[in-house]
Design an enzyme around this catalytic site. Sequence first.
Site, PDB file in Angstrom:
ATOM      1  N   ARG A 174       0.836  -1.221   0.000  1.00  0.00           N
ATOM      2  CA  ARG A 174       0.000   0.000   0.000  1.00  0.00           C
ATOM      3  C   ARG A 174       0.867   1.266   0.000  1.00  0.00           C
ATOM      4  O   ARG A 174       0.568   2.243   0.676  1.00  0.00           O
ATOM      5  CB  ARG A 174      -0.936   0.017   1.212  1.00  0.00           C
ATOM      6  CG  ARG A 174      -1.957  -1.079   1.218  1.00  0.00           C
ATOM      7  CD  ARG A 174      -2.892  -0.978   0.008  1.00  0.00           C
ATOM      8  NE  ARG A 174      -4.059  -1.810   0.209  1.00  0.00           N
ATOM      9  CZ  ARG A 174      -4.128  -3.098  -0.104  1.00  0.00           C
ATOM     10  NH1 ARG A 174      -3.102  -3.705  -0.661  1.00  0.00           N
ATOM     11  NH2 ARG A 174      -5.238  -3.769   0.109  1.00  0.00           N
ATOM     12  N   SER A 233     -10.391  -0.321   3.468  1.00  0.00           N
ATOM     13  CA  SER A 233      -9.621  -0.533   4.705  1.00  0.00           C
ATOM     14  C   SER A 233      -9.088   0.801   5.183  1.00  0.00           C
ATOM     15  O   SER A 233      -8.431   1.510   4.427  1.00  0.00           O
ATOM     16  CB  SER A 233      -8.424  -1.442   4.441  1.00  0.00           C
ATOM     17  OG  SER A 233      -8.827  -2.683   3.960  1.00  0.00           O
ATOM     18  N   GLU A 267      -4.399   3.913   6.195  1.00  0.00           N
ATOM     19  CA  GLU A 267      -4.095   3.623   4.789  1.00  0.00           C
ATOM     20  C   GLU A 267      -4.452   4.794   3.866  1.00  0.00           C
ATOM     21  O   GLU A 267      -3.682   5.132   2.978  1.00  0.00           O
ATOM     22  CB  GLU A 267      -4.835   2.351   4.367  1.00  0.00           C
ATOM     23  CG  GLU A 267      -4.307   1.787   3.083  1.00  0.00           C
ATOM     24  CD  GLU A 267      -5.346   0.970   2.353  1.00  0.00           C
ATOM     25  OE1 GLU A 267      -6.151   1.553   1.605  1.00  0.00           O
ATOM     26  OE2 GLU A 267      -5.341  -0.252   2.539  1.00  0.00           O
TER      27      GLU A 267
HETATM   28  N1  EPU Z   1     -11.040  -9.975  10.816  1.00  0.00           N
HETATM   29  C1  EPU Z   1     -11.660  -9.963  12.035  1.00  0.00           C
HETATM   30  N2  EPU Z   1     -12.646  -9.046  12.271  1.00  0.00           N
HETATM   31  C2  EPU Z   1     -13.026  -8.145  11.337  1.00  0.00           C
HETATM   32  C3  EPU Z   1     -12.395  -8.148  10.076  1.00  0.00           C
HETATM   33  C4  EPU Z   1     -11.400  -9.077   9.834  1.00  0.00           C
HETATM   34  O1  EPU Z   1     -11.331 -10.748  12.916  1.00  0.00           O
HETATM   35  O2  EPU Z   1     -13.926  -7.348  11.637  1.00  0.00           O
HETATM   36  C5  EPU Z   1      -9.959 -10.945  10.550  1.00  0.00           C
HETATM   37  C6  EPU Z   1     -10.487 -12.255  10.036  1.00  0.00           C
HETATM   38  O3  EPU Z   1      -9.820 -13.261  10.766  1.00  0.00           O
HETATM   39  C7  EPU Z   1     -10.056 -12.299   8.580  1.00  0.00           C
HETATM   40  C8  EPU Z   1      -8.804 -11.447   8.596  1.00  0.00           C
HETATM   41  O4  EPU Z   1      -9.083 -10.459   9.582  1.00  0.00           O
HETATM   42  O5  EPU Z   1      -9.784 -13.610   8.190  1.00  0.00           O
HETATM   43  C9  EPU Z   1      -8.482 -10.792   7.280  1.00  0.00           C
HETATM   44  O6  EPU Z   1      -9.629 -10.065   6.790  1.00  0.00           O
HETATM   45  P1  EPU Z   1      -9.852  -9.865   5.213  1.00  0.00           P
HETATM   46  O7  EPU Z   1      -9.735 -11.155   4.504  1.00  0.00           O
HETATM   47  O8  EPU Z   1     -11.070  -9.058   5.008  1.00  0.00           O
HETATM   48  O9  EPU Z   1      -8.561  -9.040   4.757  1.00  0.00           O
HETATM   49  P2  EPU Z   1      -7.911  -7.732   5.343  1.00  0.00           P
HETATM   50  O10 EPU Z   1      -6.491  -8.079   5.667  1.00  0.00           O
HETATM   51  O11 EPU Z   1      -8.726  -7.127   6.422  1.00  0.00           O
HETATM   52  C10 EPU Z   1      -6.947  -6.906   3.065  1.00  0.00           C
HETATM   53  C11 EPU Z   1      -6.910  -5.590   2.343  1.00  0.00           C
HETATM   54  C12 EPU Z   1      -8.216  -5.349   1.598  1.00  0.00           C
HETATM   55  C13 EPU Z   1      -8.433  -6.490   0.615  1.00  0.00           C
HETATM   56  C14 EPU Z   1      -8.442  -7.816   1.386  1.00  0.00           C
HETATM   57  C15 EPU Z   1      -8.493  -8.991   0.458  1.00  0.00           C
HETATM   58  C16 EPU Z   1      -5.395  -4.213   3.651  1.00  0.00           C
HETATM   59  C17 EPU Z   1      -5.270  -3.069   4.605  1.00  0.00           C
HETATM   60  N3  EPU Z   1      -6.640  -4.530   3.290  1.00  0.00           N
HETATM   61  O12 EPU Z   1      -7.946  -6.773   4.075  1.00  0.00           O
HETATM   62  O13 EPU Z   1      -8.079  -4.160   0.864  1.00  0.00           O
HETATM   63  O14 EPU Z   1      -9.644  -6.334  -0.088  1.00  0.00           O
HETATM   64  O15 EPU Z   1      -7.221  -7.940   2.165  1.00  0.00           O
HETATM   65  O16 EPU Z   1      -7.268  -9.112  -0.223  1.00  0.00           O
HETATM   66  O17 EPU Z   1      -4.389  -4.768   3.237  1.00  0.00           O
HETATM   67  C18 EPU Z   1      -8.439  -1.821   0.891  1.00  0.00           C
HETATM   68  O18 EPU Z   1      -7.224  -1.698   0.799  1.00  0.00           O
HETATM   69  O19 EPU Z   1      -9.201  -0.815   0.959  1.00  0.00           O
HETATM   70  C19 EPU Z   1      -9.011  -3.143   0.977  1.00  0.00           C
HETATM   71  C20 EPU Z   1     -10.311  -3.348   1.138  1.00  0.00           C
END
Ligand code: EPU
Length: 343
Positions: free
Chosen positions: A165, A235, A330
């Site tokens: 990012r 995010s 971010e």
């Molecule tokens: N989780 C929780 N509670 C929550 C949300 C998430 O416990 O309320 C935990 C869950 O265990 C889940 C893990 O967090 O398995 C990861 O969540 P998710 O798969 O939604 O991925 P993320 O790491 O939160 C990242 C990117 C997203 C992207 C997704 C999918 C970042 C900051 N965010 O989210 O990007 O869509 O992976 O690849 O790296 C964005 O940048 O705006 C964005 C949406």
Amino acid sequence: MNIREHYSLRALNTFGLEVKARYFCTLATLGGLRTVWQWQQQHPNLPVLFLGGGSNMLFVEDFPGLVVQIKLMERTIIGSDSEYTYVKAGAGENWHQFVRWTIDQGLAGLENLSLIPGTVGAAPMQNIGAYGVELKDHAYEVFAVDWKTAEMRHFSVAECGFGYRNSRFKSLEPNRWLIASVTFQLPTKPTWHLDYAGVKEHIQGEVNARSISDAIIAIRQSKLPDPAQLGNAGSFFKNPMISDEHYQALREQYPQLNGWILEEGVKVSAGWLIDHCGWKGKRIGDAGTYDQHALVLVNHGQATGAQIWQLALDIMDSVEQRFGIRLVPEPHIISGGALVQYS
Ligand code: EPU
């Protein structure tokens, strides 16, 4: 150049915040850029901000200078060699529509990046990424204008300083480069990225760029709020990187905490940390976190940028107190006409 005054940016930021630009204009041709540049030479004390789709930005208050909305439109297949097809897109193109257009042309590579809000020009700023793919994996070069001199320059991918990012345009030289277009190299023999949780399960029928794109759209729609319905900027925090020791210590206390072990340390989920501080679905006035995903801050209607920012700071403090990790936002945080800088 048609400069408007006290222009509402409500429709131009996906948080849907009622903020105003002191001055505002659109830029539809590179020729028009010189005029905007000259305007700034005559108003050296006023900040200038280039805006794409406003999908990765939080305006803490009104913007005291000139906001330039980039509307440079172009979609061209430049050519191909044995390995790649090269496709150029203007900075003003809507990212998701561009991705779907490449799929309509029979091209693959960008499908995992479907439905990310914003424009093509904003995409390299933070090296957008989702479901195992980042922009840098398929970018070939970036064409940008140096705002110091109004001269144009090409950057190879290696020169863009892409990181998680992050890019040179975002952190090394913020506000210096106006991205005009991005050229992608899309592989003739694509590799599908289906390992991210849930992707395989959502694919219907044959695996190809279109079915993967459809699956990603379905996943995003089920997890993330549509900015047209509920203001947000995706995010709000990056997933933080912590040391091995810190991770092991936390795991003893919180065995459910997942981490991705990388060379530089362990990346943990910001969404999980925020959720476990009890913030998921919380609402303070009209500023809140999404009830399906704690990492997404939302505007329930009439929140101000300052209220959203205050909520973000409170979340950062509580995560730090509980887990010893300082989250890093971010999106671009714009306050007092300048970018609030984070590493
Ligand atoms: N989780 C929780 N509670 C929550 C949300 C998430 O416990 O309320 C935990 C869950 O265990 C889940 C893990 O967090 O398995 C990861 O969540 P998710 O798969 O939604 O991925 P993320 O790491 O939160 C990242 C990117 C997203 C992207 C997704 C999918 C970042 C900051 N965010 O989210 O990007 O869509 O992976 O690849 O790296 C964005 O940048 O705006 C964005 C949406």
